[in-house]
Motif scaffolding. Structure first.
Motif, PDB file in Angstrom:
ATOM      1  N   ILE A 269     -68.709  12.426 -13.429  1.00 51.85           N
ATOM      2  CA  ILE A 269     -67.855  12.717 -14.577  1.00 51.85           C
ATOM      3  C   ILE A 269     -66.882  13.832 -14.198  1.00 51.85           C
ATOM      4  O   ILE A 269     -67.299  14.904 -13.742  1.00 51.85           O
ATOM      5  CB  ILE A 269     -68.678  13.143 -15.800  1.00 51.85           C
ATOM      6  CG1 ILE A 269     -69.637  12.013 -16.221  1.00 51.85           C
ATOM      7  CG2 ILE A 269     -67.766  13.520 -16.970  1.00 51.85           C
ATOM      8  CD1 ILE A 269     -70.604  12.403 -17.316  1.00 51.85           C
ATOM      9  N   VAL A 270     -65.590  13.563 -14.360  1.00 50.88           N
ATOM     10  CA  VAL A 270     -64.546  14.549 -14.088  1.00 50.88           C
ATOM     11  C   VAL A 270     -63.871  14.877 -15.414  1.00 50.88           C
ATOM     12  O   VAL A 270     -63.308  13.989 -16.072  1.00 50.88           O
ATOM     13  CB  VAL A 270     -63.506  14.016 -13.086  1.00 50.88           C
ATOM     14  CG1 VAL A 270     -62.455  15.085 -12.803  1.00 50.88           C
ATOM     15  CG2 VAL A 270     -64.190  13.572 -11.786  1.00 50.88           C
ATOM     16  N   ALA A 271     -63.922  16.142 -15.834  1.00 49.91           N
ATOM     17  CA  ALA A 271     -63.352  16.544 -17.114  1.00 49.91           C
ATOM     18  C   ALA A 271     -62.097  17.378 -16.898  1.00 49.91           C
ATOM     19  O   ALA A 271     -62.075  18.286 -16.054  1.00 49.91           O
ATOM     20  CB  ALA A 271     -64.369  17.336 -17.919  1.00 49.91           C
TER      21      ALA A 271
ATOM     22  N   PRO B   3     -67.336  21.253 -24.873  1.00 49.38           N
ATOM     23  CA  PRO B   3     -68.661  20.684 -24.578  1.00 49.38           C
ATOM     24  C   PRO B   3     -68.668  19.668 -23.445  1.00 49.38           C
ATOM     25  O   PRO B   3     -69.700  19.468 -22.814  1.00 49.38           O
ATOM     26  CB  PRO B   3     -69.056  20.028 -25.907  1.00 49.38           C
ATOM     27  CG  PRO B   3     -68.264  20.750 -26.947  1.00 49.38           C
ATOM     28  CD  PRO B   3     -66.975  21.110 -26.287  1.00 49.38           C
ATOM     29  N   ILE B   4     -67.517  19.033 -23.174  1.00 48.94           N
ATOM     30  CA  ILE B   4     -67.469  18.019 -22.121  1.00 48.94           C
ATOM     31  C   ILE B   4     -67.847  18.601 -20.763  1.00 48.94           C
ATOM     32  O   ILE B   4     -68.426  17.917 -19.910  1.00 48.94           O
ATOM     33  CB  ILE B   4     -66.053  17.375 -22.052  1.00 48.94           C
ATOM     34  CG1 ILE B   4     -66.046  16.142 -21.136  1.00 48.94           C
ATOM     35  CG2 ILE B   4     -65.019  18.400 -21.605  1.00 48.94           C
ATOM     36  CD1 ILE B   4     -66.825  14.983 -21.669  1.00 48.94           C
ATOM     37  N   PHE B   5     -67.580  19.902 -20.557  1.00 51.91           N
ATOM     38  CA  PHE B   5     -67.892  20.523 -19.270  1.00 51.91           C
ATOM     39  C   PHE B   5     -69.399  20.650 -19.034  1.00 51.91           C
ATOM     40  O   PHE B   5     -69.834  20.818 -17.902  1.00 51.91           O
ATOM     41  CB  PHE B   5     -67.224  21.897 -19.163  1.00 51.91           C
ATOM     42  CG  PHE B   5     -65.730  21.830 -18.992  1.00 51.91           C
ATOM     43  CD1 PHE B   5     -65.168  21.164 -17.919  1.00 51.91           C
ATOM     44  CD2 PHE B   5     -64.887  22.428 -19.914  1.00 51.91           C
ATOM     45  CE1 PHE B   5     -63.798  21.099 -17.747  1.00 51.91           C
ATOM     46  CE2 PHE B   5     -63.508  22.367 -19.762  1.00 51.91           C
ATOM     47  CZ  PHE B   5     -62.957  21.699 -18.674  1.00 51.91           C
ATOM     48  N   SER B   6     -70.189  20.562 -20.109  1.00 46.38           N
ATOM     49  CA  SER B   6     -71.644  20.684 -19.956  1.00 46.38           C
ATOM     50  C   SER B   6     -72.254  19.462 -19.274  1.00 46.38           C
ATOM     51  O   SER B   6     -73.351  19.541 -18.718  1.00 46.38           O
ATOM     52  CB  SER B   6     -72.309  20.885 -21.323  1.00 46.38           C
ATOM     53  OG  SER B   6     -72.149  19.743 -22.147  1.00 46.38           O
ATOM     54  N   VAL B   7     -71.548  18.329 -19.305  1.00 49.00           N
ATOM     55  CA  VAL B   7     -72.062  17.116 -18.653  1.00 49.00           C
ATOM     56  C   VAL B   7     -71.226  16.727 -17.434  1.00 49.00           C
ATOM     57  O   VAL B   7     -71.575  15.782 -16.728  1.00 49.00           O
ATOM     58  CB  VAL B   7     -72.118  15.927 -19.640  1.00 49.00           C
ATOM     59  CG1 VAL B   7     -73.047  16.230 -20.803  1.00 49.00           C
ATOM     60  CG2 VAL B   7     -70.730  15.560 -20.143  1.00 49.00           C
TER      61      VAL B   7
ATOM     62  N   ASP C 125     -69.545  16.654 -13.770  1.00 51.46           N
ATOM     63  CA  ASP C 125     -69.869  17.025 -12.386  1.00 51.46           C
ATOM     64  C   ASP C 125     -68.748  17.865 -11.798  1.00 51.46           C
ATOM     65  O   ASP C 125     -68.989  18.753 -10.974  1.00 51.46           O
ATOM     66  CB  ASP C 125     -70.066  15.756 -11.548  1.00 51.46           C
ATOM     67  CG  ASP C 125     -71.230  14.921 -12.041  1.00 51.46           C
ATOM     68  OD1 ASP C 125     -72.383  15.322 -11.812  1.00 51.46           O
ATOM     69  OD2 ASP C 125     -70.989  13.876 -12.684  1.00 51.46           O
ATOM     70  N   TYR C 126     -67.512  17.582 -12.228  1.00 52.12           N
ATOM     71  CA  TYR C 126     -66.348  18.352 -11.797  1.00 52.12           C
ATOM     72  C   TYR C 126     -65.502  18.665 -13.027  1.00 52.12           C
ATOM     73  O   TYR C 126     -65.211  17.766 -13.828  1.00 52.12           O
ATOM     74  CB  TYR C 126     -65.509  17.573 -10.774  1.00 52.12           C
ATOM     75  CG  TYR C 126     -66.271  17.191  -9.530  1.00 52.12           C
ATOM     76  CD1 TYR C 126     -66.398  18.078  -8.466  1.00 52.12           C
ATOM     77  CD2 TYR C 126     -66.876  15.941  -9.431  1.00 52.12           C
ATOM     78  CE1 TYR C 126     -67.101  17.721  -7.331  1.00 52.12           C
ATOM     79  CE2 TYR C 126     -67.591  15.584  -8.291  1.00 52.12           C
ATOM     80  CZ  TYR C 126     -67.702  16.485  -7.252  1.00 52.12           C
ATOM     81  OH  TYR C 126     -68.413  16.129  -6.130  1.00 52.12           O
ATOM     82  N   GLY C 127     -65.126  19.931 -13.178  1.00 47.84           N
ATOM     83  CA  GLY C 127     -64.322  20.323 -14.326  1.00 47.84           C
ATOM     84  C   GLY C 127     -63.010  20.966 -13.890  1.00 47.84           C
ATOM     85  O   GLY C 127     -62.993  21.797 -12.979  1.00 47.84           O
ATOM     86  N   ILE C 128     -61.922  20.579 -14.524  1.00 49.57           N
ATOM     87  CA  ILE C 128     -60.609  21.157 -14.244  1.00 49.57           C
ATOM     88  C   ILE C 128     -60.082  21.745 -15.543  1.00 49.57           C
ATOM     89  O   ILE C 128     -59.832  21.010 -16.518  1.00 49.57           O
ATOM     90  CB  ILE C 128     -59.625  20.103 -13.713  1.00 49.57           C
ATOM     91  CG1 ILE C 128     -60.181  19.433 -12.448  1.00 49.57           C
ATOM     92  CG2 ILE C 128     -58.266  20.733 -13.437  1.00 49.57           C
ATOM     93  CD1 ILE C 128     -59.326  18.284 -11.939  1.00 49.57           C
TER      94      ILE C 128
END
Length: 426
Positions: free
Chosen positions: A380-382, A390-394, A396-399
């Protein structure tokens, strides 16, 4: 269960009538009488000051030992096996091996001239295929399919029956369950038969008290887990007194088994008895809607847009992004509700449950209903401006950043990588 009035104790006080929310109690002189509206809720029992009402248990007890094996409704349309059927065959195979070595997973094919699909069912995990063919079953009708499946279940007595939570499965499964007088759990996200693993799962995912459950209990009843209260908790439901145990499972939740082209199995051609009078709905014509087909459940890469796009025009960028990475376009419910994109693109608890290799969440905050539909994705890339989304809690990579700046940079880097690869091949 049934409600019974003890005539010798009833005093005609009418307290039960006041307590009943369904108007299911009448008076015959000075004696209360239960009518056909009764749901056996028990409100009248606690309201009666004379203990003149009791709940009785039906004397007909189902012989649970007479039911064996797992059936999977292998949904097909126009001679093509649906993806959810392949997923459920894999899940059925797993459950069957957990119950016992001699428990079989059986595919149930209903239609006309569909015997060629039996081999595909074997390849995805079926030990046996029950083939229900008739000209009247060429196209799906609730009445026709319900009758032949109920007849087959009454004859062969499966212990568990699983359906895909598609438009057809959600129509068919409740009808079958009602005629068989058994339970049905809809939209399951997890199925289990082992008590020990059920306890472990509950301890990790809910606050239920599992201290009363014995991990060594030999019971192999189906534990059916589904989201409840808007996805805020997971409810596990059992069907201990009737058979078969029945569930619908959303497409994209379960994993397919690796296809085995050499697999074989047993084919059982069921003697189907269905008359014109059994089918009340007549299909006059089938009109297919002329629009782009979105196959979220089969997609390996999904690029989804959310409210953070700011306007419907934002999906032009998402479409460009999806085309570049060979993916499909998804959406959060907020965008669908705003009319920015068609419902067929919606990912989430009220849309489509997906399990792609890569899920790009662009401008999606991460409401729990959306997470319930995509959190099983491999990667999952957010992309979001809000670092506390909350999307960053699940993910794998956050931008953390403006998607209108981040996505063009990803596309540019993708183009550069493609150019370097092409140059290396010369």
């Amino acid at each position: 269960m049934a409600i019974k009035v003890l005539k010798d104790l009833c005093r005609g006080c009418k307290m039960c009538i006041k307590a009943c929310p369904f108007q299911a109690i009448d008076m015959d002189g000075k004696i209360a009488v239960i009518n056909e509206k009764c749901t056996a809720c028990g409100a009248c029992i606690s309201a009666c000051p004379f203990k003149a009402i009791e709940k009785t248990v039906d004397e007909d007890v189902v012989d649970l030992s007479a039911y064996k094996h797992i059936w999977v409704y292998a949904e097909q349309r126009h001679g093509e096996l649906m993806g959810v059927a392949r997923e459920l065959l894999g899940e059925g195979h797993r459950l069957s091996r957990e119950i016992s070595d001699d428990t079989q997973v059986c595919a149930v094919l209903v239609g006309n001239k569909i015997d060629h699909l039996a081999k595909e069912c074997y390849e995805y995990g079926a030990d046996k295929v029950y083939l229900l063919e008739d000209e009247k079953l060429e196209n799906f009708t609730t009445d026709g399919y319900t009758k032949v499946i109920v007849d087959a279940i009454n004859e062969y007595k499966p212990e568990i029956v699983i359906y895909g939570a598609t438009h057809i499965g959600r129509d068919l499964a409740p009808r079958v369950a009602a005629r068989l007088n058994t339970g049905l759990t809809a939209d399951c996200t997890k199925l289990d038969v082992k008590v020990s693993s059920y306890i472990d799962y509950c301890n990790k995912n809910t606050t239920l008290d599992t201290s009363s459950l014995d991990a060594n209990d030999p019971d192999t009843g189906l534990k059916q887990t589904r989201p409840a209260f808007g996805g805020n908790l997971m409810a596990t439901i059992i069907c201990p007194k009737t058979r078969p145990q029945m569930s619908t499972v959303r497409p994209g939740v379960m994993s397919k088994r690796e296809r085995n082209p050499q697999a074989t199995g047993e084919l059982v051609k069921v003697d189907v008895k269905v008359a014109d009078s059994d089918i009340r709905t007549k299909i006059i014509n089938i009109v297919k809607e002329a629009k782009e087909r979105v196959s979220l459940t089969d997609a390996e890469i999904i690029c989804s847009g959310g409210r953070g796009l700011g306007a419907p025009e934002g999906f032009e960028l998402i479409k460009k992004f999806a085309d570049k990475v060979d993916g499909v376009v998804g959406s959060s419910r907020a965008c669908v509700d705003n009319g920015w994109i068609d419902h067929s693109h919606q990912v989430g608890q009220t849309g489509t449950t997906v399990k792609p290799r890569i899920y790009f969440a662009c401008g999606i905050s991460g409401a729990i209903q959306h997470l319930a539909g995509m959190q099983s994705s491999d990667i999952i890339v957010a992309i979001n401006k809000d670092p506390d989304a909350p999307i960053f809690s699940v993910a794998d990579y956050g931008i953390v950043g403006d998607l209108y700046k981040v996505i063009p940079q990803i596309i540019e880097e993708w183009d550069n990588a493609e150019a370097l690869f092409e140059a290396s091949q010369k």
